[in-house]
Design a protein around this motif. Structure first.
Motif, PDB file in Angstrom:
ATOM      1  N   ALA A   1       0.850  -1.190   0.000  1.00  0.00           N
ATOM      2  CA  ALA A   1       0.000   0.000   0.000  1.00  0.00           C
ATOM      3  C   ALA A   1       0.889   1.243   0.000  1.00  0.00           C
ATOM      4  CB  ALA A   1      -0.904  -0.019   1.222  1.00  0.00           C
ATOM      5  N   GLY A   2       0.588   2.174  -0.906  1.00  0.00           N
ATOM      6  CA  GLY A   2       1.328   3.428  -0.980  1.00  0.00           C
ATOM      7  C   GLY A   2       2.602   3.388  -1.810  1.00  0.00           C
ATOM      8  N   GLN A   3       3.021   2.229  -2.276  1.00  0.00           N
ATOM      9  CA  GLN A   3       4.255   2.128  -3.060  1.00  0.00           C
ATOM     10  C   GLN A   3       3.996   2.305  -4.553  1.00  0.00           C
ATOM     11  OE1 GLN A   3       5.984  -1.741  -2.141  1.00  0.00           O
ATOM     12  NE2 GLN A   3       7.485  -0.754  -0.828  1.00  0.00           N
ATOM     13  N   SER A   4       5.076   2.578  -5.265  1.00  0.00           N
ATOM     14  CA  SER A   4       5.023   2.593  -6.724  1.00  0.00           C
ATOM     15  C   SER A   4       6.229   1.842  -7.261  1.00  0.00           C
ATOM     16  CB  SER A   4       4.983   4.026  -7.259  1.00  0.00           C
ATOM     17  OG  SER A   4       6.176   4.704  -6.917  1.00  0.00           O
ATOM     18  N   GLY A   5       6.117   1.379  -8.478  1.00  0.00           N
ATOM     19  CA  GLY A   5       7.195   0.655  -9.134  1.00  0.00           C
ATOM     20  C   GLY A   5       7.007   0.740 -10.627  1.00  0.00           C
ATOM     21  N   GLU A   6       7.901   0.099 -11.364  1.00  0.00           N
ATOM     22  CA  GLU A   6       7.745   0.127 -12.812  1.00  0.00           C
ATOM     23  C   GLU A   6       8.257  -1.148 -13.446  1.00  0.00           C
ATOM     24  OE1 GLU A   6      11.145   2.375 -15.188  1.00  0.00           O
ATOM     25  OE2 GLU A   6      10.193   3.714 -13.746  1.00  0.00           O
ATOM     26  N   LEU A   7       7.777  -1.380 -14.647  1.00  0.00           N
ATOM     27  CA  LEU A   7       8.301  -2.443 -15.494  1.00  0.00           C
ATOM     28  C   LEU A   7       8.228  -1.964 -16.929  1.00  0.00           C
ATOM     29  CD1 LEU A   7       5.956  -4.365 -17.098  1.00  0.00           C
ATOM     30  CD2 LEU A   7       5.529  -5.029 -14.776  1.00  0.00           C
ATOM     31  N   VAL A   8       9.099  -2.543 -17.755  1.00  0.00           N
ATOM     32  CA  VAL A   8       9.148  -2.187 -19.167  1.00  0.00           C
ATOM     33  C   VAL A   8       8.954  -3.476 -19.949  1.00  0.00           C
ATOM     34  CG1 VAL A   8      10.504  -1.119 -21.005  1.00  0.00           C
ATOM     35  CG2 VAL A   8      10.763  -0.312 -18.637  1.00  0.00           C
ATOM     36  N   TRP A   9       7.999  -3.455 -20.878  1.00  0.00           N
ATOM     37  CA  TRP A   9       7.604  -4.677 -21.564  1.00  0.00           C
ATOM     38  C   TRP A   9       7.473  -4.472 -23.062  1.00  0.00           C
ATOM     39  CZ3 TRP A   9       8.109  -9.174 -19.471  1.00  0.00           C
ATOM     40  CH2 TRP A   9       7.529 -10.291 -20.080  1.00  0.00           C
ATOM     41  N   ARG A  10       8.007  -5.427 -23.841  1.00  0.00           N
ATOM     42  CA  ARG A  10       7.843  -5.455 -25.300  1.00  0.00           C
ATOM     43  C   ARG A  10       6.730  -6.466 -25.598  1.00  0.00           C
ATOM     44  NH1 ARG A  10      11.605  -4.016 -28.656  1.00  0.00           N
ATOM     45  NH2 ARG A  10      13.245  -4.575 -27.167  1.00  0.00           N
ATOM     46  N   PHE A  11       5.663  -6.008 -26.220  1.00  0.00           N
ATOM     47  CA  PHE A  11       4.511  -6.855 -26.517  1.00  0.00           C
ATOM     48  C   PHE A  11       4.696  -7.564 -27.851  1.00  0.00           C
ATOM     49  CE2 PHE A  11       2.939  -3.868 -23.437  1.00  0.00           C
ATOM     50  CZ  PHE A  11       2.148  -4.674 -22.621  1.00  0.00           C
ATOM     51  N   SER A  12       4.551  -8.890 -27.842  1.00  0.00           N
ATOM     52  CA  SER A  12       4.753  -9.672 -29.063  1.00  0.00           C
ATOM     53  C   SER A  12       3.499  -9.711 -29.935  1.00  0.00           C
ATOM     54  CB  SER A  12       5.177 -11.099 -28.724  1.00  0.00           C
ATOM     55  OG  SER A  12       4.098 -11.788 -28.120  1.00  0.00           O
ATOM     56  N   GLY A  13       2.328  -9.619 -29.324  1.00  0.00           N
ATOM     57  CA  GLY A  13       1.087  -9.677 -30.081  1.00  0.00           C
ATOM     58  C   GLY A  13       0.673 -11.084 -30.454  1.00  0.00           C
ATOM     59  N   ASP A  14       1.324 -12.094 -29.860  1.00  0.00           N
ATOM     60  CA  ASP A  14       1.053 -13.484 -30.212  1.00  0.00           C
ATOM     61  C   ASP A  14       0.076 -14.181 -29.267  1.00  0.00           C
ATOM     62  OD1 ASP A  14       2.809 -13.259 -32.343  1.00  0.00           O
ATOM     63  OD2 ASP A  14       4.521 -13.957 -31.168  1.00  0.00           O
ATOM     64  N   ALA A  15      -0.446 -13.477 -28.279  1.00  0.00           N
ATOM     65  CA  ALA A  15      -1.333 -14.114 -27.305  1.00  0.00           C
ATOM     66  C   ALA A  15      -2.407 -13.127 -26.867  1.00  0.00           C
ATOM     67  CB  ALA A  15      -0.537 -14.593 -26.088  1.00  0.00           C
ATOM     68  N   THR A  16      -3.482 -13.640 -26.322  1.00  0.00           N
ATOM     69  CA  THR A  16      -4.503 -12.807 -25.707  1.00  0.00           C
ATOM     70  C   THR A  16      -4.029 -12.522 -24.292  1.00  0.00           C
ATOM     71  OG1 THR A  16      -6.219 -13.829 -27.041  1.00  0.00           O
ATOM     72  CG2 THR A  16      -6.932 -12.670 -25.047  1.00  0.00           C
ATOM     73  N   LEU A  17      -3.774 -11.259 -24.002  1.00  0.00           N
ATOM     74  CA  LEU A  17      -3.172 -10.876 -22.727  1.00  0.00           C
ATOM     75  C   LEU A  17      -4.129 -10.077 -21.861  1.00  0.00           C
ATOM     76  CD1 LEU A  17       0.353  -9.683 -23.907  1.00  0.00           C
ATOM     77  CD2 LEU A  17      -0.295 -11.926 -23.021  1.00  0.00           C
ATOM     78  N   GLU A  18      -3.843 -10.148 -20.580  1.00  0.00           N
ATOM     79  CA  GLU A  18      -4.502  -9.298 -19.612  1.00  0.00           C
ATOM     80  C   GLU A  18      -3.473  -8.920 -18.563  1.00  0.00           C
ATOM     81  OE1 GLU A  18      -7.896 -11.799 -18.513  1.00  0.00           O
ATOM     82  OE2 GLU A  18      -6.632 -12.898 -17.132  1.00  0.00           O
ATOM     83  N   PHE A  19      -3.751  -7.888 -17.820  1.00  0.00           N
ATOM     84  CA  PHE A  19      -2.944  -7.550 -16.650  1.00  0.00           C
ATOM     85  C   PHE A  19      -3.824  -7.840 -15.452  1.00  0.00           C
ATOM     86  CE2 PHE A  19      -4.851  -3.741 -18.387  1.00  0.00           C
ATOM     87  CZ  PHE A  19      -5.400  -3.080 -17.304  1.00  0.00           C
ATOM     88  N   ALA A  20      -3.212  -8.332 -14.378  1.00  0.00           N
ATOM     89  CA  ALA A  20      -4.033  -8.794 -13.266  1.00  0.00           C
ATOM     90  C   ALA A  20      -3.279  -8.728 -11.953  1.00  0.00           C
ATOM     91  CB  ALA A  20      -4.478 -10.237 -13.518  1.00  0.00           C
ATOM     92  N   CYS A  21      -4.060  -8.719 -10.884  1.00  0.00           N
ATOM     93  CA  CYS A  21      -3.546  -8.894  -9.529  1.00  0.00           C
ATOM     94  C   CYS A  21      -3.914 -10.312  -9.112  1.00  0.00           C
ATOM     95  CB  CYS A  21      -4.161  -7.883  -8.568  1.00  0.00           C
ATOM     96  SG  CYS A  21      -3.573  -8.100  -6.867  1.00  0.00           S
ATOM     97  N   ASN A  22      -2.904 -11.093  -8.786  1.00  0.00           N
ATOM     98  CA  ASN A  22      -3.126 -12.498  -8.438  1.00  0.00           C
ATOM     99  C   ASN A  22      -3.055 -12.773  -6.946  1.00  0.00           C
ATOM    100  OD1 ASN A  22      -3.475 -13.744 -11.139  1.00  0.00           O
ATOM    101  ND2 ASN A  22      -1.516 -12.737 -11.467  1.00  0.00           N
TER     102      ASN A  22
END
Length: 178
Positions: free
Chosen positions: A140-161
């Motif tokens: 709670a209250g934190q921030s972070g980052e990621l950098v991603w290259r999308f291939s376009g070869d799959a049906t994607l979603e972003f999620a909290c697991n």
């Protein structure tokens, strides 16, 4: 945002601390050729800020181009630990078992993460580290980052697991634009 997410979110909060299954962490969860690959921030063509709340994202949909490199700045505005994870529905389902193990063993405790316990040996060379390049786990209250290259070869979603969060509606679609 659908109104029903609020009702489901309340129910999921009560489930967030319950263990639903078992698994091990540290294998990787969702990163692969079909989903894309990590990239260097200098390659990013744009930055998308993603706000995480208890239990939804803003924005709920992310539009990308095949091959595009996106820098995600992820901010946890909720009171609980949340994750931003890029993958397929199947990889999210598998990763949920790993996240359940993190809750079960006290690594995730409501709004905090016990970082020392992330080093815990789960046997067979696996730990509860949450260091895969397609995912950010934030208190709670934190921030972070990621950098991603999308291939376009799959049906994607972003999620909290984190247990119960996906089921409460904490996921969004990655849509490929032509």
């Amino acid at each position: 945002m659908k109104h029903s997410k609020y009702v489901i979110a309340a129910a999921a909060l009560s489930l967030s601390f319950t263990a639903f299954g078992a698994g091990t962490h540290g294998h990787g969860h969702g990163a692969g050729a079909a989903t894309g690959e990590p990239a260097d921030a200098s390659e990013a063509t744009r930055t998308i800020t993603v706000a995480m709340y208890d239990n939804y994202y803003e924005p709920e949909t992310i539009n990308v181009q095949k091959g595009e490199v996106v820098r995600f700045v992820v901010e946890n505005h909720g009171q609980l630990v949340h994750e931003f994870n890029i993958g397929t529905a199947d990889t999210h389902a598998a990763h949920q078992a790993e996240m359940t193990m993190m809750v079960k063993h006290g690594v995730i405790q409501g709004g905090t993460i016990n970082h020392a316990m992330m080093e815990m040996d789960m046997g067979d060379g696996h730990s509860m580290k949450h260091d895969d390049p397609n995912s950010v786990l934030l208190e709670a209250g934190q921030s972070g980052e990621l950098v991603w290259r999308f291939s376009g070869d799959a049906t994607l979603e972003f999620a909290c697991n984190v247990p119960g969060h996906y089921q409460a509606g904490m996921y969004g679609d990655v849509k490929f634009q032509q």
